[in-house]
Scaffold this active site. Sequence first.
Site, PDB file in Angstrom:
ATOM      1  N   GLY A 182       0.729  -1.111  -0.066  1.00 20.76           N
ATOM      2  CA  GLY A 182       0.016  -0.148   0.009  1.00 20.76           C
ATOM      3  C   GLY A 182       0.837   1.355   0.124  1.00 20.76           C
ATOM      4  N   ASN A 183       2.104   0.978   0.478  1.00 21.47           N
ATOM      5  CA  ASN A 183       2.868   2.527   0.781  1.00 21.47           C
ATOM      6  C   ASN A 183       3.319   2.844  -0.706  1.00 21.47           C
ATOM      7  OD1 ASN A 183       2.951   3.242   3.531  1.00 21.47           O
ATOM      8  ND2 ASN A 183       3.942   1.224   3.798  1.00 21.47           N
ATOM      9  N   LYS A 236      -1.434  -4.206  13.014  1.00 19.40           N
ATOM     10  CA  LYS A 236      -1.470  -3.762  11.933  1.00 19.40           C
ATOM     11  C   LYS A 236      -1.265  -2.279  11.629  1.00 19.40           C
ATOM     12  CE  LYS A 236      -1.389  -4.292   7.384  1.00 19.40           C
ATOM     13  NZ  LYS A 236       0.008  -4.748   6.504  1.00 19.40           N
ATOM     14  N   LYS A 290      -2.351  -7.789   3.694  1.00 17.22           N
ATOM     15  CA  LYS A 290      -2.339  -7.985   2.081  1.00 17.22           C
ATOM     16  C   LYS A 290      -1.448  -9.507   1.870  1.00 17.22           C
ATOM     17  CE  LYS A 290       1.280  -5.954   0.093  1.00 17.22           C
ATOM     18  NZ  LYS A 290       2.206  -5.762   1.426  1.00 17.22           N
ATOM     19  N   LYS A 320       5.346 -10.561   5.787  1.00 18.01           N
ATOM     20  CA  LYS A 320       5.710 -10.860   4.584  1.00 18.01           C
ATOM     21  C   LYS A 320       6.421 -12.352   4.543  1.00 18.01           C
ATOM     22  CE  LYS A 320       6.211  -6.375   2.928  1.00 18.01           C
ATOM     23  NZ  LYS A 320       5.262  -5.989   3.953  1.00 18.01           N
TER      24      LYS A 320
END
Length: 311
Positions: free
Chosen positions: A12-13, A127, A211, A273
């Site tokens: 998202g970043n 989060k 995500k 991740k």
Amino acid sequence: MRKKTIVIALGGNALGNTPLNQVELVKKTAKIIVDLSEKYNVAVGHGNGPQVGMINNAMEFAANKGGDTPDMPFAECGAMSQGYIGYHLSQAIRNELKNRNKEKEVAYILTQVLVDKDDPAFKNPTKPIGNFLTKKQAEDKAKENGYLYVEDAKRGYRRVVASPLPKKIIEINVIKSLVENNNIVITVGGGGIPVIKTGQNLTGISAVIDKDRSSSLLAHDLKADMLLILTTIDKVMINYKKENQKEIDEMTIKEAKKYIDQGEFAPGSMLPKIEACIDFVEKSDEGVALITSLEKASEALEKKTGIVIRK
């Protein structure tokens, strides 16, 4: 010969801090996705941490000012972020395809993801969402709104919300059909809109699903050959920001778990991740996972950079 499938998890970043900034950034993102689509069937998941935080803050501000703006539930804020990120991404990809005279369709699927209402994550928010703040700003905000703020990878302080594990992608059958027919599919935006079961019905719940975790589940469901996680760094490091910092080119699952036990990866940042990669590779017959930056995606696929996680 079967065309291989790749699931891309886009941070998202990497999408910018404002809608106008995002419109420009996704043009570069679209070029990379279209490049990959020439060799693979492609499904794209993306984050929404900055975006959902921005929407939530704006809706709270407007509601607190009075007038006709209602309180907006967090799940609906997530759906809004899916919508406008998906609009920008799909438009940019479509434009790039037309510029190359490529006959391929792009589909954005507004996606719900089932979570367990008793997931322990609801008692331990991790989060990060929204903008980066200084420690003083975070402390002032916490006093004002009662939210929890923590330091995020030594880049500043951000609000944290619950991040339950994804259990099932509700729209998976239509996603499979589209991917198998060689369409570029954008899905599990922001990890998906988190929903729980109440009887036979689905109900939204306040949380942000990671995500990378949802993209890992998506890659497993699609029987993908690779999970490609694109972030802000070219390579994963151990001893991060220390004098003995070291880049890692490849890890087995066993090595990755050892580094996790040693606390090498930050919760809410690199840890999910790595865990998402482990989860996909463990459940896959021959699939591998790859983490690198958006800019170096093509080089990473040629084994020139990035980190590969394999059995």
